[in-house]
Design a protein around this motif. Sequence first.
Motif, PDB file in Angstrom:
ATOM      1  N   MET A   1      54.472  43.942  45.645  1.00 24.32           N
ATOM      2  CA  MET A   1      53.816  43.211  44.993  1.00 24.32           C
ATOM      3  C   MET A   1      52.402  43.434  45.502  1.00 24.32           C
ATOM      4  SD  MET A   1      53.878  38.846  44.465  1.00 24.32           S
ATOM      5  CE  MET A   1      54.887  39.168  46.148  1.00 24.32           C
ATOM      6  N   THR A   2      51.185  43.570  44.701  1.00 24.87           N
ATOM      7  CA  THR A   2      49.888  43.657  44.873  1.00 24.87           C
ATOM      8  C   THR A   2      49.404  42.293  44.830  1.00 24.87           C
ATOM      9  OG1 THR A   2      49.298  44.722  42.844  1.00 24.87           O
ATOM     10  CG2 THR A   2      50.006  46.020  44.288  1.00 24.87           C
ATOM     11  N   ASP A   3      47.909  42.479  45.600  1.00 23.90           N
ATOM     12  CA  ASP A   3      47.179  41.277  45.509  1.00 23.90           C
ATOM     13  C   ASP A   3      46.454  40.667  44.112  1.00 23.90           C
ATOM     14  OD1 ASP A   3      45.557  39.062  46.713  1.00 23.90           O
ATOM     15  OD2 ASP A   3      44.161  40.415  47.214  1.00 23.90           O
ATOM     16  N   THR A   4      46.109  39.555  43.885  1.00 28.16           N
ATOM     17  CA  THR A   4      45.838  38.933  42.586  1.00 28.16           C
ATOM     18  C   THR A   4      44.537  38.374  42.900  1.00 28.16           C
ATOM     19  OG1 THR A   4      46.848  37.075  42.735  1.00 28.16           O
ATOM     20  CG2 THR A   4      48.203  38.975  41.596  1.00 28.16           C
ATOM     21  N   ASN A   5      43.435  38.941  43.483  1.00 33.94           N
ATOM     22  CA  ASN A   5      42.235  38.013  44.033  1.00 33.94           C
ATOM     23  C   ASN A   5      41.203  38.216  42.975  1.00 33.94           C
ATOM     24  OD1 ASN A   5      42.286  40.684  44.848  1.00 33.94           O
ATOM     25  ND2 ASN A   5      41.418  40.268  47.105  1.00 33.94           N
ATOM     26  N   THR A   6      41.652  39.133  41.671  1.00 37.30           N
ATOM     27  CA  THR A   6      40.474  39.052  40.632  1.00 37.30           C
ATOM     28  C   THR A   6      40.833  37.832  39.783  1.00 37.30           C
ATOM     29  OG1 THR A   6      40.657  41.391  40.737  1.00 37.30           O
ATOM     30  CG2 THR A   6      39.866  40.726  38.764  1.00 37.30           C
ATOM     31  N   ASP A   7      39.542  37.487  39.178  1.00 42.15           N
ATOM     32  CA  ASP A   7      39.683  36.270  38.355  1.00 42.15           C
ATOM     33  C   ASP A   7      40.154  36.708  36.888  1.00 42.15           C
ATOM     34  OD1 ASP A   7      39.377  33.855  37.152  1.00 42.15           O
ATOM     35  OD2 ASP A   7      37.166  33.942  36.750  1.00 42.15           O
ATOM     36  N   TYR A   8      41.372  36.346  36.487  1.00 40.11           N
ATOM     37  CA  TYR A   8      41.978  36.646  35.267  1.00 40.11           C
ATOM     38  C   TYR A   8      41.812  35.653  34.314  1.00 40.11           C
ATOM     39  CZ  TYR A   8      44.018  40.407  37.922  1.00 40.11           C
ATOM     40  OH  TYR A   8      44.003  41.713  38.774  1.00 40.11           O
ATOM     41  N   ALA A   9      41.194  34.520  34.419  1.00 36.47           N
ATOM     42  CA  ALA A   9      41.218  33.502  33.645  1.00 36.47           C
ATOM     43  C   ALA A   9      40.647  34.099  32.236  1.00 36.47           C
ATOM     44  CB  ALA A   9      40.369  32.173  34.193  1.00 36.47           C
ATOM     45  N   SER A  10      39.550  34.527  32.314  1.00 37.10           N
ATOM     46  CA  SER A  10      38.866  34.901  30.944  1.00 37.10           C
ATOM     47  C   SER A  10      39.602  36.138  30.311  1.00 37.10           C
ATOM     48  CB  SER A  10      37.323  35.199  31.474  1.00 37.10           C
ATOM     49  OG  SER A  10      37.387  36.313  32.079  1.00 37.10           O
ATOM     50  N   LYS A  11      40.529  36.807  30.864  1.00 36.51           N
ATOM     51  CA  LYS A  11      41.152  37.814  30.350  1.00 36.51           C
ATOM     52  C   LYS A  11      42.524  37.708  29.918  1.00 36.51           C
ATOM     53  CE  LYS A  11      38.655  41.472  33.009  1.00 36.51           C
ATOM     54  NZ  LYS A  11      38.950  42.939  32.991  1.00 36.51           N
ATOM     55  N   ARG A  12      42.853  38.413  28.889  1.00 38.65           N
ATOM     56  CA  ARG A  12      44.408  38.459  28.536  1.00 38.65           C
ATOM     57  C   ARG A  12      45.131  39.184  29.493  1.00 38.65           C
ATOM     58  NH1 ARG A  12      44.478  41.562  23.201  1.00 38.65           N
ATOM     59  NH2 ARG A  12      42.640  42.456  24.136  1.00 38.65           N
ATOM     60  N   LEU A  13      46.232  38.715  29.560  1.00 39.90           N
ATOM     61  CA  LEU A  13      47.072  39.168  30.533  1.00 39.90           C
ATOM     62  C   LEU A  13      48.402  39.923  29.855  1.00 39.90           C
ATOM     63  CD1 LEU A  13      48.347  39.402  33.594  1.00 39.90           C
ATOM     64  CD2 LEU A  13      49.520  37.576  33.178  1.00 39.90           C
ATOM     65  N   ALA A  14      48.541  41.200  30.169  1.00 35.27           N
ATOM     66  CA  ALA A  14      49.931  41.834  29.760  1.00 35.27           C
ATOM     67  C   ALA A  14      50.620  42.174  30.970  1.00 35.27           C
ATOM     68  CB  ALA A  14      49.298  43.001  29.306  1.00 35.27           C
ATOM     69  N   VAL A  15      51.954  42.088  30.567  1.00 32.87           N
ATOM     70  CA  VAL A  15      53.114  42.509  31.391  1.00 32.87           C
ATOM     71  C   VAL A  15      53.723  43.698  30.798  1.00 32.87           C
ATOM     72  CG1 VAL A  15      55.346  41.724  32.384  1.00 32.87           C
ATOM     73  CG2 VAL A  15      53.595  40.149  32.626  1.00 32.87           C
ATOM     74  N   VAL A  16      53.892  44.745  31.519  1.00 33.01           N
ATOM     75  CA  VAL A  16      54.443  45.945  31.016  1.00 33.01           C
ATOM     76  C   VAL A  16      55.516  46.151  31.892  1.00 33.01           C
ATOM     77  CG1 VAL A  16      54.219  48.340  30.503  1.00 33.01           C
ATOM     78  CG2 VAL A  16      52.247  46.822  30.185  1.00 33.01           C
ATOM     79  N   LEU A  31      45.829  49.662  28.065  1.00 29.10           N
ATOM     80  CA  LEU A  31      45.505  48.196  28.101  1.00 29.10           C
ATOM     81  C   LEU A  31      44.201  47.932  29.138  1.00 29.10           C
ATOM     82  CD1 LEU A  31      49.025  46.736  28.260  1.00 29.10           C
ATOM     83  CD2 LEU A  31      47.247  46.484  26.202  1.00 29.10           C
ATOM     84  N   ALA A  32      44.362  48.252  30.558  1.00 26.77           N
ATOM     85  CA  ALA A  32      43.408  48.175  31.265  1.00 26.77           C
ATOM     86  C   ALA A  32      42.132  48.747  31.195  1.00 26.77           C
ATOM     87  CB  ALA A  32      43.904  48.559  32.667  1.00 26.77           C
ATOM     88  N   SER A  33      42.175  49.712  30.208  1.00 24.08           N
ATOM     89  CA  SER A  33      40.824  50.391  29.724  1.00 24.08           C
ATOM     90  C   SER A  33      40.377  49.377  28.631  1.00 24.08           C
ATOM     91  CB  SER A  33      41.009  51.637  29.277  1.00 24.08           C
ATOM     92  OG  SER A  33      41.560  52.611  30.216  1.00 24.08           O
ATOM     93  N   ASN A  34      41.022  48.524  28.041  1.00 23.77           N
ATOM     94  CA  ASN A  34      40.561  47.979  26.816  1.00 23.77           C
ATOM     95  C   ASN A  34      40.242  46.152  27.477  1.00 23.77           C
ATOM     96  OD1 ASN A  34      40.093  49.328  24.344  1.00 23.77           O
ATOM     97  ND2 ASN A  34      42.081  50.013  25.552  1.00 23.77           N
ATOM     98  N   SER A  35      40.049  45.988  28.830  1.00 28.48           N
ATOM     99  CA  SER A  35      39.897  44.798  29.272  1.00 28.48           C
ATOM    100  C   SER A  35      40.936  43.686  29.221  1.00 28.48           C
ATOM    101  CB  SER A  35      38.427  44.250  28.600  1.00 28.48           C
ATOM    102  OG  SER A  35      37.247  44.844  28.647  1.00 28.48           O
ATOM    103  N   VAL A  36      41.976  44.312  29.480  1.00 30.46           N
ATOM    104  CA  VAL A  36      43.225  43.576  29.510  1.00 30.46           C
ATOM    105  C   VAL A  36      43.593  43.459  31.084  1.00 30.46           C
ATOM    106  CG1 VAL A  36      45.468  43.166  28.700  1.00 30.46           C
ATOM    107  CG2 VAL A  36      43.854  43.912  27.166  1.00 30.46           C
ATOM    108  N   ALA A  37      44.081  42.230  31.417  1.00 27.39           N
ATOM    109  CA  ALA A  37      44.364  42.464  33.100  1.00 27.39           C
ATOM    110  C   ALA A  37      45.985  42.809  32.629  1.00 27.39           C
ATOM    111  CB  ALA A  37      44.322  40.992  33.579  1.00 27.39           C
ATOM    112  N   VAL A  38      46.584  43.874  33.619  1.00 26.87           N
ATOM    113  CA  VAL A  38      47.885  44.235  33.487  1.00 26.87           C
ATOM    114  C   VAL A  38      48.584  43.953  34.536  1.00 26.87           C
ATOM    115  CG1 VAL A  38      49.175  46.325  33.156  1.00 26.87           C
ATOM    116  CG2 VAL A  38      47.010  46.133  31.824  1.00 26.87           C
ATOM    117  N   LEU A  39      49.878  43.426  34.555  1.00 29.41           N
ATOM    118  CA  LEU A  39      50.753  43.227  35.422  1.00 29.41           C
ATOM    119  C   LEU A  39      51.949  44.235  35.327  1.00 29.41           C
ATOM    120  CD1 LEU A  39      52.384  41.879  37.838  1.00 29.41           C
ATOM    121  CD2 LEU A  39      53.071  39.954  36.278  1.00 29.41           C
ATOM    122  N   SER A  40      51.793  45.361  36.193  1.00 30.24           N
ATOM    123  CA  SER A  40      52.834  46.409  35.926  1.00 30.24           C
ATOM    124  C   SER A  40      54.193  46.102  36.779  1.00 30.24           C
ATOM    125  CB  SER A  40      51.894  47.574  36.451  1.00 30.24           C
ATOM    126  OG  SER A  40      52.952  48.683  36.759  1.00 30.24           O
TER     127      SER A  40
END
Length: 126
Positions: A1-16, A31-40
């Motif tokens: 698992m990697t760190d999640t210290n970026t603020d994701y509140a304003s972004k959509r979250l995708a789980v792949v 997805l990440a290239s289109n301003s979506v936060a991604v949980l891989s």
Amino acid sequence: MTDTNTDYASKRLAVVTGANKGIGLEICRQLASNSVAVLSTARDEKRGVEAVEKLKGSGLSDVVFHQLDVKDPASISSLALFIKTQFGKLDILVTLEFHIFILYHYGEFHQNLVAENPGILIRLVE
């Protein structure tokens, strides 16, 4: 698992799921290239972390990894708790498991679920 210290509140979250190679990795990139936060996610933690490092190395910073085996209820519960505590939401789910491809927006998730084992996927967003 990697760190999640970026603020994701304003972004959509995708789980792949199954995102450590091939189409899963490319979906994460798009997805990440289109301003979506991604949980891989991937079963193999080492390969999953390497895939996220590769994406970050190409300038995509809003990508994190969490291990997931979609056939293991404990692994699913761990991911669901991680999503709830670190992000508080799930906007998009892309799963490449069970030899199917599903892309859901959270609001339509329960209406459109057609996976072979819907109980596993529903636990991610309950």
